[in-house]
Write a protein that holds these residues in place. Structure first.
Motif, PDB file in Angstrom:
ATOM      1  N   GLU A  84       0.730  -1.053   0.148  1.00  0.00           N
ATOM      2  CA  GLU A  84       0.073  -0.043  -0.097  1.00  0.00           C
ATOM      3  C   GLU A  84       0.854   1.302   0.238  1.00  0.00           C
ATOM      4  N   VAL A  85       1.868   1.107   0.711  1.00  0.00           N
ATOM      5  CA  VAL A  85       2.865   2.388   0.766  1.00  0.00           C
ATOM      6  C   VAL A  85       3.334   2.558  -0.601  1.00  0.00           C
ATOM      7  N   ALA A  86       3.869   1.378  -1.130  1.00  0.00           N
ATOM      8  CA  ALA A  86       4.654   1.383  -2.437  1.00  0.00           C
ATOM      9  C   ALA A  86       3.627   2.073  -3.563  1.00  0.00           C
ATOM     10  N   LEU A  87       2.331   1.664  -3.491  1.00  0.00           N
ATOM     11  CA  LEU A  87       1.318   2.226  -4.441  1.00  0.00           C
ATOM     12  C   LEU A  87       1.237   3.752  -4.036  1.00  0.00           C
ATOM     13  N   ARG A  88       1.238   4.013  -3.027  1.00  0.00           N
ATOM     14  CA  ARG A  88       1.109   5.469  -2.742  1.00  0.00           C
ATOM     15  C   ARG A  88       2.420   6.213  -3.317  1.00  0.00           C
ATOM     16  N   VAL A  89       3.309   5.800  -3.159  1.00  0.00           N
ATOM     17  CA  VAL A  89       4.774   6.615  -3.680  1.00  0.00           C
ATOM     18  C   VAL A  89       4.461   6.362  -5.192  1.00  0.00           C
ATOM     19  N   MET A  90       3.876   5.348  -5.984  1.00  0.00           N
ATOM     20  CA  MET A  90       3.939   5.251  -7.256  1.00  0.00           C
ATOM     21  C   MET A  90       2.766   6.381  -7.823  1.00  0.00           C
ATOM     22  N   VAL A  91       1.798   6.328  -6.954  1.00  0.00           N
ATOM     23  CA  VAL A  91       0.743   7.295  -7.641  1.00  0.00           C
ATOM     24  C   VAL A  91       1.156   8.343  -8.263  1.00  0.00           C
ATOM     25  N   HIS A  92       2.075   9.167  -7.843  1.00  0.00           N
ATOM     26  CA  HIS A  92       2.514  10.394  -8.454  1.00  0.00           C
ATOM     27  C   HIS A  92       3.359  10.102  -9.509  1.00  0.00           C
ATOM     28  N   GLN A  93       3.905   9.045  -9.706  1.00  0.00           N
ATOM     29  CA  GLN A  93       5.207   8.784 -10.546  1.00  0.00           C
ATOM     30  C   GLN A  93       4.341   8.305 -11.832  1.00  0.00           C
ATOM     31  N   GLN A  94       3.561   7.057 -11.627  1.00  0.00           N
ATOM     32  CA  GLN A  94       2.697   6.554 -12.678  1.00  0.00           C
ATOM     33  C   GLN A  94       3.846   6.168 -13.897  1.00  0.00           C
ATOM     34  N   GLU A 104       6.258   3.105 -15.837  1.00  0.00           N
ATOM     35  CA  GLU A 104       6.246   1.715 -16.250  1.00  0.00           C
ATOM     36  C   GLU A 104       6.167   0.815 -15.183  1.00  0.00           C
ATOM     37  N   GLY A 105       5.103   0.020 -15.243  1.00  0.00           N
ATOM     38  CA  GLY A 105       4.595  -1.009 -14.356  1.00  0.00           C
ATOM     39  C   GLY A 105       3.428  -0.602 -13.249  1.00  0.00           C
ATOM     40  N   TYR A 106       3.283   0.754 -13.308  1.00  0.00           N
ATOM     41  CA  TYR A 106       2.210   1.365 -12.495  1.00  0.00           C
ATOM     42  C   TYR A 106       0.799   0.614 -12.577  1.00  0.00           C
ATOM     43  N   ASP A 107       0.058   0.753 -13.890  1.00  0.00           N
ATOM     44  CA  ASP A 107      -1.085   0.031 -13.979  1.00  0.00           C
ATOM     45  C   ASP A 107      -0.926  -1.275 -13.577  1.00  0.00           C
ATOM     46  N   LEU A 108       0.073  -2.184 -13.829  1.00  0.00           N
ATOM     47  CA  LEU A 108       0.211  -3.273 -13.285  1.00  0.00           C
ATOM     48  C   LEU A 108       0.111  -3.675 -11.936  1.00  0.00           C
ATOM     49  N   PHE A 109       0.917  -2.823 -11.185  1.00  0.00           N
ATOM     50  CA  PHE A 109       0.974  -2.834  -9.761  1.00  0.00           C
ATOM     51  C   PHE A 109      -0.294  -2.276  -9.236  1.00  0.00           C
ATOM     52  N   LYS A 110      -1.238  -1.508  -9.718  1.00  0.00           N
ATOM     53  CA  LYS A 110      -2.106  -0.931  -9.178  1.00  0.00           C
ATOM     54  C   LYS A 110      -3.291  -2.103  -9.354  1.00  0.00           C
ATOM     55  N   ALA A 111      -3.250  -2.649 -10.222  1.00  0.00           N
ATOM     56  CA  ALA A 111      -4.368  -3.788 -10.506  1.00  0.00           C
ATOM     57  C   ALA A 111      -3.945  -4.988  -9.629  1.00  0.00           C
ATOM     58  N   THR A 112      -2.753  -5.292  -9.446  1.00  0.00           N
ATOM     59  CA  THR A 112      -2.409  -6.199  -8.645  1.00  0.00           C
ATOM     60  C   THR A 112      -2.873  -5.902  -7.143  1.00  0.00           C
ATOM     61  N   MET A 113      -2.714  -4.708  -6.798  1.00  0.00           N
ATOM     62  CA  MET A 113      -3.249  -4.118  -5.546  1.00  0.00           C
ATOM     63  C   MET A 113      -4.776  -4.284  -5.270  1.00  0.00           C
ATOM     64  N   GLU A 114      -5.584  -4.046  -6.570  1.00  0.00           N
ATOM     65  CA  GLU A 114      -6.921  -4.152  -6.154  1.00  0.00           C
ATOM     66  C   GLU A 114      -7.145  -5.510  -6.108  1.00  0.00           C
ATOM     67  N   GLU A 115      -6.503  -6.551  -6.683  1.00  0.00           N
ATOM     68  CA  GLU A 115      -6.937  -7.884  -6.245  1.00  0.00           C
ATOM     69  C   GLU A 115      -6.309  -8.254  -4.774  1.00  0.00           C
ATOM     70  N   LEU A 116      -5.402  -7.822  -4.486  1.00  0.00           N
ATOM     71  CA  LEU A 116      -4.914  -8.148  -2.997  1.00  0.00           C
ATOM     72  C   LEU A 116      -5.939  -7.431  -2.032  1.00  0.00           C
ATOM     73  N   ARG A 117      -6.433  -6.430  -2.336  1.00  0.00           N
ATOM     74  CA  ARG A 117      -7.450  -5.777  -1.414  1.00  0.00           C
ATOM     75  C   ARG A 117      -8.670  -6.682  -1.235  1.00  0.00           C
ATOM     76  N   THR A 118      -8.935  -7.612  -2.361  1.00  0.00           N
ATOM     77  CA  THR A 118     -10.256  -8.401  -2.168  1.00  0.00           C
ATOM     78  C   THR A 118      -9.896  -9.911  -1.652  1.00  0.00           C
ATOM     79  N   ALA A 119      -8.366  -9.963  -1.596  1.00  0.00           N
ATOM     80  CA  ALA A 119      -8.208 -11.309  -1.035  1.00  0.00           C
ATOM     81  C   ALA A 119      -8.229 -11.485   0.212  1.00  0.00           C
ATOM     82  N   ARG A 120      -8.422 -12.771   0.843  1.00  0.00           N
ATOM     83  CA  ARG A 120      -8.764 -13.031   2.173  1.00  0.00           C
ATOM     84  C   ARG A 120      -7.565 -14.129   2.662  1.00  0.00           C
ATOM     85  N   CYS A 121      -7.314 -13.843   3.956  1.00  0.00           N
ATOM     86  CA  CYS A 121      -6.044 -14.761   4.738  1.00  0.00           C
ATOM     87  C   CYS A 121      -6.532 -16.172   4.523  1.00  0.00           C
ATOM     88  N   PRO A 122      -5.651 -17.021   4.204  1.00  0.00           N
ATOM     89  CA  PRO A 122      -6.107 -18.319   3.950  1.00  0.00           C
ATOM     90  C   PRO A 122      -6.241 -19.016   5.606  1.00  0.00           C
TER      91      PRO A 122
END
Length: 164
Positions: free
Chosen positions: A125-135, A137-155
């Protein structure tokens, strides 16, 4: 911002955001996080929010000056005579150490080892916040992956890994 609090008062929005950051990244419904990485990431996020709040206030003041006083046509001396510019200067002075603190904490985070998935999510989450302003290469992939992680549940416990 009210006059009695001055330009350096922490807004209720920042306090609420910081208070909500710990349970959000801990995934434990408000229980104190076991992983110190989670707490450090919550502190970094609160600091970053305060920097954003001050930056927005500075921008609001600049907009007022541009609209009402033709800021862009004034000399630095004329700008210094205006009351909003005094608050802008005060904000600049407050922001400098906050930027330094945010950078120092950011330098420490990579060396901190997350002990569980909640700590890993907090660091991301911190890394994404840092990347928000830079956007870059790789930002879109990272952002989409974070969205997936936000919906994931601890096994193990079934708790959300992280929430926004």
């Amino acid at each position: 911002m009210s006059d009695d609090k001055g330009p350096f008062a922490v807004s209720r929005r920042v306090v609420i955001g910081a208070a909500s950051a710990v349970p959000v990244v801990s995934g434990a419904g408000g229980v104190a996080p076991a992983d110190p990485v989670v707490a450090r990431c919550a502190e970094w996020t609160a600091l970053d929010a305060e920097i954003d709040r001050l930056g927005l206030r500075w921008s609001d003041l600049e907009t007022i000056l541009v609209r009402q006083k033709r800021w862009e046509r004034m000399t630095p001396e004329e700008r210094g005579e205006l009351l909003p510019s005094e608050e802008m200067d005060a904000i600049d002075k407050q922001l400098e150490p906050l930027f330094e603190q945010r950078e120092a904490w950011l330098e420490v985070l990579p060396a901190m080892h997350a002990s569980d998935l909640h700590g890993v999510a907090a660091k991301l989450e911190v890394a994404l916040r840092v990347m928000v302003h830079q956007q870059g290469e790789g930002y879109d992939l990272f952002k989409a992956t974070m969205e997936e992680l936000r919906t994931a549940r601890c096994p193990n416990c079934g708790a959300p890994v992280c929430k926004r």
